[in-house]
Design a protein around this motif. Structure first.
Motif, PDB file in Angstrom:
ATOM      1  N   ILE A 100       0.841  -1.194   0.000  1.00  0.00           N
ATOM      2  CA  ILE A 100       0.000   0.000   0.000  1.00  0.00           C
ATOM      3  C   ILE A 100       0.879   1.247   0.000  1.00  0.00           C
ATOM      4  CG2 ILE A 100      -1.769   1.314   1.240  1.00  0.00           C
ATOM      5  CD1 ILE A 100      -2.682  -1.177   2.583  1.00  0.00           C
ATOM      6  N   GLY A 101       0.553   2.202  -0.865  1.00  0.00           N
ATOM      7  CA  GLY A 101       1.220   3.495  -0.829  1.00  0.00           C
ATOM      8  C   GLY A 101       2.533   3.551  -1.575  1.00  0.00           C
ATOM      9  N   ARG A 102       3.277   4.594  -1.308  1.00  0.00           N
ATOM     10  CA  ARG A 102       4.525   4.880  -2.009  1.00  0.00           C
ATOM     11  C   ARG A 102       5.734   4.274  -1.284  1.00  0.00           C
ATOM     12  NH1 ARG A 102       4.163   9.340  -5.435  1.00  0.00           N
ATOM     13  NH2 ARG A 102       6.342   9.829  -5.013  1.00  0.00           N
ATOM     14  N   GLU A 103       6.886   4.346  -1.976  1.00  0.00           N
ATOM     15  CA  GLU A 103       8.200   3.979  -1.433  1.00  0.00           C
ATOM     16  C   GLU A 103       8.259   2.537  -0.953  1.00  0.00           C
ATOM     17  OE1 GLU A 103      10.312   5.967  -2.199  1.00  0.00           O
ATOM     18  OE2 GLU A 103       9.332   7.926  -2.322  1.00  0.00           O
ATOM     19  N   ARG A 104       7.672   1.643  -1.741  1.00  0.00           N
ATOM     20  CA  ARG A 104       7.627   0.246  -1.333  1.00  0.00           C
ATOM     21  C   ARG A 104       9.004  -0.427  -1.397  1.00  0.00           C
ATOM     22  NH1 ARG A 104       1.901  -1.494  -4.316  1.00  0.00           N
ATOM     23  NH2 ARG A 104       0.907   0.513  -3.932  1.00  0.00           N
ATOM     24  N   ALA A 105       9.904   0.116  -2.182  1.00  0.00           N
ATOM     25  CA  ALA A 105      11.248  -0.460  -2.249  1.00  0.00           C
ATOM     26  C   ALA A 105      12.077  -0.107  -1.022  1.00  0.00           C
ATOM     27  CB  ALA A 105      11.969   0.019  -3.509  1.00  0.00           C
ATOM     28  N   PHE A 106      11.590   0.846  -0.226  1.00  0.00           N
ATOM     29  CA  PHE A 106      12.383   1.345   0.895  1.00  0.00           C
ATOM     30  C   PHE A 106      11.699   1.128   2.241  1.00  0.00           C
ATOM     31  CE2 PHE A 106      13.758   3.793  -2.837  1.00  0.00           C
ATOM     32  CZ  PHE A 106      15.099   3.423  -2.845  1.00  0.00           C
ATOM     33  N   GLY A 107      11.071  -0.037   2.381  1.00  0.00           N
ATOM     34  CA  GLY A 107      10.562  -0.436   3.688  1.00  0.00           C
ATOM     35  C   GLY A 107       9.166   0.040   4.013  1.00  0.00           C
ATOM     36  N   MET A 108       8.415   0.495   2.998  1.00  0.00           N
ATOM     37  CA  MET A 108       7.053   0.967   3.224  1.00  0.00           C
ATOM     38  C   MET A 108       6.061   0.069   2.472  1.00  0.00           C
ATOM     39  SD  MET A 108       8.234   3.731   4.762  1.00  0.00           S
ATOM     40  CE  MET A 108       9.628   4.868   4.663  1.00  0.00           C
ATOM     41  N   GLY A 109       4.835   0.008   2.965  1.00  0.00           N
ATOM     42  CA  GLY A 109       3.760  -0.635   2.222  1.00  0.00           C
ATOM     43  C   GLY A 109       3.421  -2.050   2.597  1.00  0.00           C
ATOM     44  N   LEU A 110       4.250  -2.714   3.406  1.00  0.00           N
ATOM     45  CA  LEU A 110       3.998  -4.109   3.744  1.00  0.00           C
ATOM     46  C   LEU A 110       3.000  -4.218   4.882  1.00  0.00           C
ATOM     47  CD1 LEU A 110       4.500  -7.153   3.578  1.00  0.00           C
ATOM     48  CD2 LEU A 110       6.557  -6.815   4.990  1.00  0.00           C
ATOM     49  N   MET A 111       1.857  -4.835   4.606  1.00  0.00           N
ATOM     50  CA  MET A 111       0.837  -5.124   5.618  1.00  0.00           C
ATOM     51  C   MET A 111       0.822  -6.608   5.906  1.00  0.00           C
ATOM     52  SD  MET A 111      -3.331  -4.685   5.485  1.00  0.00           S
ATOM     53  CE  MET A 111      -3.466  -3.033   6.170  1.00  0.00           C
ATOM     54  N   THR A 112       0.752  -6.973   7.181  1.00  0.00           N
ATOM     55  CA  THR A 112       0.587  -8.373   7.573  1.00  0.00           C
ATOM     56  C   THR A 112      -0.633  -8.480   8.482  1.00  0.00           C
ATOM     57  OG1 THR A 112       2.160  -8.016   9.398  1.00  0.00           O
ATOM     58  CG2 THR A 112       3.003  -9.028   7.356  1.00  0.00           C
ATOM     59  N   VAL A 113      -1.267  -9.647   8.490  1.00  0.00           N
ATOM     60  CA  VAL A 113      -2.465  -9.866   9.288  1.00  0.00           C
ATOM     61  C   VAL A 113      -2.381 -11.208   9.994  1.00  0.00           C
ATOM     62  CG1 VAL A 113      -3.958  -8.448   7.829  1.00  0.00           C
ATOM     63  CG2 VAL A 113      -3.707 -10.879   7.315  1.00  0.00           C
ATOM     64  N   ILE A 114      -2.994 -11.274  11.173  1.00  0.00           N
ATOM     65  CA  ILE A 114      -3.160 -12.525  11.902  1.00  0.00           C
ATOM     66  C   ILE A 114      -4.565 -12.541  12.481  1.00  0.00           C
ATOM     67  CG2 ILE A 114      -0.725 -12.812  12.485  1.00  0.00           C
ATOM     68  CD1 ILE A 114      -1.374 -11.715  15.288  1.00  0.00           C
ATOM     69  N   PRO A 115      -5.166 -13.711  12.699  1.00  0.00           N
ATOM     70  CA  PRO A 115      -6.515 -13.753  13.264  1.00  0.00           C
ATOM     71  C   PRO A 115      -6.575 -13.103  14.633  1.00  0.00           C
ATOM     72  CG  PRO A 115      -5.882 -15.884  12.362  1.00  0.00           C
ATOM     73  CD  PRO A 115      -4.639 -15.059  12.379  1.00  0.00           C
ATOM     74  N   GLU A 116      -7.636 -12.354  14.887  1.00  0.00           N
ATOM     75  CA  GLU A 116      -7.825 -11.744  16.198  1.00  0.00           C
ATOM     76  C   GLU A 116      -8.316 -12.801  17.179  1.00  0.00           C
ATOM     77  OE1 GLU A 116      -8.576  -8.739  19.268  1.00  0.00           O
ATOM     78  OE2 GLU A 116      -7.083  -9.293  17.778  1.00  0.00           O
ATOM     79  N   ALA A 117      -7.683 -12.847  18.340  1.00  0.00           N
ATOM     80  CA  ALA A 117      -8.102 -13.801  19.367  1.00  0.00           C
ATOM     81  C   ALA A 117      -9.501 -13.471  19.841  1.00  0.00           C
ATOM     82  CB  ALA A 117      -7.120 -13.748  20.546  1.00  0.00           C
ATOM     83  N   GLN A 118     -10.329 -14.484  19.968  1.00  0.00           N
ATOM     84  CA  GLN A 118     -11.704 -14.284  20.382  1.00  0.00           C
ATOM     85  C   GLN A 118     -11.819 -14.207  21.904  1.00  0.00           C
ATOM     86  OE1 GLN A 118     -14.106 -13.764  18.058  1.00  0.00           O
ATOM     87  NE2 GLN A 118     -12.385 -13.836  16.615  1.00  0.00           N
TER      88      GLN A 118
END
Length: 223
Positions: free
Chosen positions: A205-223
């Motif tokens: 997402i967004g700009r400057e992805r080659a320089f450490g920006m834009g990476l989103m990670t997800v994990i399930p939310e504990a119930q």
């Protein structure tokens, strides 16, 4: 796709001296794929720096596996790991509630007489940065959700926040060094469009992805 991680060796002065700007981290990432360099066919690599339990990690998402000995170049020996990301992506379903982490470069364009196409500048307030992510959520395949104890009409109390904001340096070969706005978000999201979210998780997402920006990670939310 493959997700890899290595602990950054912050106790080695030589290593920390070499990693003094974002371009050095970019170079570290690129040289973790020597076959691509040799063939001149470099692929897109998303990465970011995470701090967890007092330790710094380099997190990397790539279409192919990095060479672990090269990926450990500035890391603590024996801490580099890599695993397939595709199996995880295939588990995503519409409606899932996930906890996410995103490091990005929130920006907007302004009118500038010296730049006919406008000038890109960073968002500097927390409100602006959060609005930047809110505006991109639907297209990115998710919605930012509220905790149960938050009033439905209280938009500024969504269950996500800016957890860090700094200005790391990027050295250019042909230009002066610049400082880039780096913002890390954490919070909760609900999957709305699996295909779009997979694209977001693998393309960034967004700009400057080659320089450490834009990476989103997800994990399930504990119930």
């Amino acid at each position: 796709m493959y997700l890899s991680r290595v602990e950054i060796d912050t106790t080695n002065r030589r290593k920390t001296r070499d990693l003094s700007h974002l371009g050095a981290y970019h170079n570290w990432v690129e040289h973790s794929f020597p076959d691509e360099i040799q063939k001149g066919q470099r692929q897109r690599h998303l990465w970011r720096i995470d701090r967890l339990n007092g330790k710094n990690y380099l997190l990397l998402l790539s279409p192919t596996r990095p060479v672990l000995k090269d990926f450990e170049r500035y890391g603590v020996a024996g801490t580099a790991v890599t695993k397939s990301y595709d199996a995880w992506l295939d588990q995503l379903e519409t409606g899932m509630v996930m906890r996410f982490r995103l490091t990005a470069n929130p920006t907007h364009s302004i009118i500038d007489p010296e730049h006919p196409k406008g000038r890109v500048v960073p968002h500097v307030t927390i409100e602006q940065q959060k609005k930047w992510l809110e505006d991109r959520a639907t297209r990115a395949g998710f919605e930012l959700i509220r905790r149960s104890n938050v009033e439905p009409d209280t938009i500024h109390k969504l269950a996500f926040d800016v957890v860090s904001h700094d200005w790391p340096v990027l050295h250019h070969h042909t230009e002066n060094s610049v400082r880039m706005s780096r913002v890390t978000f954490e919070g909760l999201l609900r999957v709305k469009d699996v295909t779009a979210l997979k694209r977001t998780l693998t393309m960034g997402i967004g700009r400057e992805r080659a320089f450490g920006m834009g990476l989103m990670t997800v994990i399930p939310e504990a119930q």
